[in-house]
Design an enzyme around this catalytic site. Structure first.
Site, PDB file in Angstrom:
ATOM      1  N   LYS A   1       0.837  -1.199   0.000  1.00 44.89           N
ATOM      2  CA  LYS A   1       0.000   0.000   0.000  1.00 44.89           C
ATOM      3  C   LYS A   1       0.879   1.260   0.000  1.00 44.89           C
ATOM      4  CE  LYS A   1      -3.862  -2.286   2.410  1.00 44.89           C
ATOM      5  NZ  LYS A   1      -4.805  -2.201   3.556  1.00 44.89           N
TER       6      LYS A   1
ATOM      7  N   TYR B   1     -12.282  -2.343  -3.305  1.00 48.55           N
ATOM      8  CA  TYR B   1     -12.831  -2.372  -1.943  1.00 48.55           C
ATOM      9  C   TYR B   1     -14.360  -2.403  -1.921  1.00 48.55           C
ATOM     10  CZ  TYR B   1      -8.271  -1.706   0.306  1.00 48.55           C
ATOM     11  OH  TYR B   1      -6.991  -1.875   0.774  1.00 48.55           O
TER      12      TYR B   1
ATOM     13  N   PHE C   1     -15.496   3.613   7.192  1.00 45.37           N
ATOM     14  CA  PHE C   1     -14.146   4.011   6.801  1.00 45.37           C
ATOM     15  C   PHE C   1     -13.884   3.876   5.298  1.00 45.37           C
ATOM     16  CE2 PHE C   1     -14.069  -0.428   8.241  1.00 45.37           C
ATOM     17  CZ  PHE C   1     -13.483  -1.061   7.155  1.00 45.37           C
TER      18      PHE C   1
ATOM     19  N   ARG D   1      -1.512 -14.477   3.717  1.00 39.97           N
ATOM     20  CA  ARG D   1      -2.241 -13.847   4.828  1.00 39.97           C
ATOM     21  C   ARG D   1      -1.523 -14.084   6.161  1.00 39.97           C
ATOM     22  NH1 ARG D   1      -6.737 -10.422   4.029  1.00 39.97           N
ATOM     23  NH2 ARG D   1      -7.801 -11.330   5.823  1.00 39.97           N
TER      24      ARG D   1
ATOM     25  N   ASN E   1      -1.790  -0.074   7.200  1.00 38.24           N
ATOM     26  CA  ASN E   1      -1.289  -1.400   7.569  1.00 38.24           C
ATOM     27  C   ASN E   1      -0.455  -2.053   6.468  1.00 38.24           C
ATOM     28  OD1 ASN E   1      -3.385  -2.052   5.883  1.00 38.24           O
ATOM     29  ND2 ASN E   1      -4.497  -3.321   7.354  1.00 38.24           N
TER      30      ASN E   1
ATOM     31  N   HIS F   1      -1.795  -5.410   1.431  1.00 35.61           N
ATOM     32  CA  HIS F   1      -3.070  -6.085   1.192  1.00 35.61           C
ATOM     33  C   HIS F   1      -2.789  -7.465   0.618  1.00 35.61           C
ATOM     34  CE1 HIS F   1      -6.981  -7.157  -0.482  1.00 35.61           C
ATOM     35  NE2 HIS F   1      -6.314  -7.508  -1.558  1.00 35.61           N
TER      36      HIS F   1
ATOM     37  N   GLU G   1      -9.569 -10.292  -7.813  1.00 40.03           N
ATOM     38  CA  GLU G   1      -8.599  -9.205  -7.706  1.00 40.03           C
ATOM     39  C   GLU G   1      -7.513  -9.296  -8.774  1.00 40.03           C
ATOM     40  OE1 GLU G   1      -7.440  -9.351  -3.566  1.00 40.03           O
ATOM     41  OE2 GLU G   1      -9.443  -8.727  -2.903  1.00 40.03           O
TER      42      GLU G   1
HETATM   43  P1  GTP Z   1      -6.771  -6.082   3.246  1.00 45.79           P
HETATM   44  O1  GTP Z   1      -5.756  -7.123   2.910  1.00 45.79           O
HETATM   45  O2  GTP Z   1      -6.244  -4.678   3.083  1.00 45.79           O
HETATM   46  O3  GTP Z   1      -8.096  -6.309   2.576  1.00 45.79           O
HETATM   47  O4  GTP Z   1      -6.979  -6.217   4.808  1.00 45.79           O
HETATM   48  P2  GTP Z   1      -7.818  -7.291   5.573  1.00 45.79           P
HETATM   49  O5  GTP Z   1      -8.446  -8.279   4.649  1.00 45.79           O
HETATM   50  O6  GTP Z   1      -6.944  -7.812   6.661  1.00 45.79           O
HETATM   51  O7  GTP Z   1      -8.953  -6.388   6.232  1.00 45.79           O
HETATM   52  P3  GTP Z   1     -10.375  -5.990   5.625  1.00 45.79           P
HETATM   53  O8  GTP Z   1     -10.551  -6.502   4.244  1.00 45.79           O
HETATM   54  O9  GTP Z   1     -11.395  -6.298   6.656  1.00 45.79           O
HETATM   55  O10 GTP Z   1     -10.232  -4.400   5.582  1.00 45.79           O
HETATM   56  C1  GTP Z   1      -9.647  -3.797   4.448  1.00 45.79           C
HETATM   57  C2  GTP Z   1      -8.788  -2.647   4.891  1.00 45.79           C
HETATM   58  O11 GTP Z   1      -9.593  -1.638   5.414  1.00 45.79           O
HETATM   59  C3  GTP Z   1      -7.798  -2.977   6.002  1.00 45.79           C
HETATM   60  O12 GTP Z   1      -6.585  -3.486   5.530  1.00 45.79           O
HETATM   61  C4  GTP Z   1      -7.566  -1.627   6.620  1.00 45.79           C
HETATM   62  O13 GTP Z   1      -6.577  -0.908   5.902  1.00 45.79           O
HETATM   63  C5  GTP Z   1      -8.892  -0.936   6.421  1.00 45.79           C
HETATM   64  N1  GTP Z   1      -9.688  -0.966   7.639  1.00 45.79           N
HETATM   65  C6  GTP Z   1     -10.325  -2.022   8.190  1.00 45.79           C
HETATM   66  N2  GTP Z   1     -10.962  -1.658   9.299  1.00 45.79           N
HETATM   67  C7  GTP Z   1     -10.713  -0.324   9.454  1.00 45.79           C
HETATM   68  C8  GTP Z   1     -11.105   0.650  10.399  1.00 45.79           C
HETATM   69  O14 GTP Z   1     -11.808   0.369  11.359  1.00 45.79           O
HETATM   70  N3  GTP Z   1     -10.646   1.931  10.175  1.00 45.79           N
HETATM   71  C9  GTP Z   1      -9.865   2.256   9.116  1.00 45.79           C
HETATM   72  N4  GTP Z   1      -9.452   3.521   8.950  1.00 45.79           N
HETATM   73  N5  GTP Z   1      -9.492   1.366   8.206  1.00 45.79           N
HETATM   74  C10 GTP Z   1      -9.914   0.102   8.375  1.00 45.79           C
HETATM   75 MG    MG Z   2      -9.552  -7.756   2.928  1.00 43.43          MG
END
Ligand code: GTP
Ligand code: MG
Length: 147
Positions: free
Chosen positions: A9, A49, A57, A85, A112, A115, A126
């Site tokens: 990212k 997304y 968010f 993962r 973070n 992805h 994707e």
């Molecule tokens: P990805 O690999 O990025 O998809 O992460 P993930 O699969 O571990 O998490 P998820 O798909 O649930 O969420 C996608 C992304 O949204 C996360 O990686 C975070 O960057 C962001 N995100 C998730 N929860 C929050 C939140 O509560 N606040 C904010 N600002 N960002 C969030």
């Molecule tokens: Mg995700």
């Protein structure tokens, strides 16, 4: 053989973590079959997304991912989706174990670093979205030693 979509990212690119992250996946035994540094359009960000569209968010997420270039990759290998993962760690870096990418380099959920597709179905979607059919397929001599 499984493929997964992985993306450094904007925060990871800005902090100079592309090499570190690529190196970890290479050493793990996964095979790089696609990679590009690119800026992300609003449309691509929203499509990527889409599952989070109703989340509070979502706007922040799209704004962040379009704010600066990302490094998009496709990695291939046995159980590539879950292996990637596991290497990434939990979504919230504050809870990610040391030794994982987020655990070692991240601090907050909004930035973070990386992805990775969350299932083989997500990976197919994707990879099609980010790479179409640009990803390569090739043999490496070492393949026989990683299984
Ligand atoms: P990805 O690999 O990025 O998809 O992460 P993930 O699969 O571990 O998490 P998820 O798909 O649930 O969420 C996608 C992304 O949204 C996360 O990686 C975070 O960057 C962001 N995100 C998730 N929860 C929050 C939140 O509560 N606040 C904010 N600002 N960002 C969030
Ligand atoms: Mg995700």
């Amino acid at each position: 053989i499984e493929k997964t979509f992985v993306m450094v990212k904007p925060d990871g690119v800005q902090r100079g973590l592309i090499g570190e992250i690529v190196s970890r996946f290479e050493r793990k035994g996964l095979k790089l079959v696609g990679a590009k540094l690119m800026s992300v359009s609003q449309q691509l960000a929203e499509q990527h997304y889409a599952e989070h569209k109703e989340r509070p968010f979502f706007g922040e997420l799209v704004q962040f991912i379009t704010s600066s270039p990302v490094f998009a990759m496709v990695w291939e290998g046995e159980n590539a989706v879950s292996v990637a993962r596991t290497m990434m760690g939990k979504t919230n870096p504050a809870e990610s174990a040391p030794g994982t990418i987020r655990g070692d380099f991240g601090l907050t959920i909004g930035m973070n670093i990386i992805h990775g597709s969350d299932s083989p179905e997500s990976a197919d979607r994707e990879i099609a979205l980010w790479f179409g059919n640009e990803a390569l397929s090739y043999d490496k001599a070492v393949d026989v030693w990683v299984g």
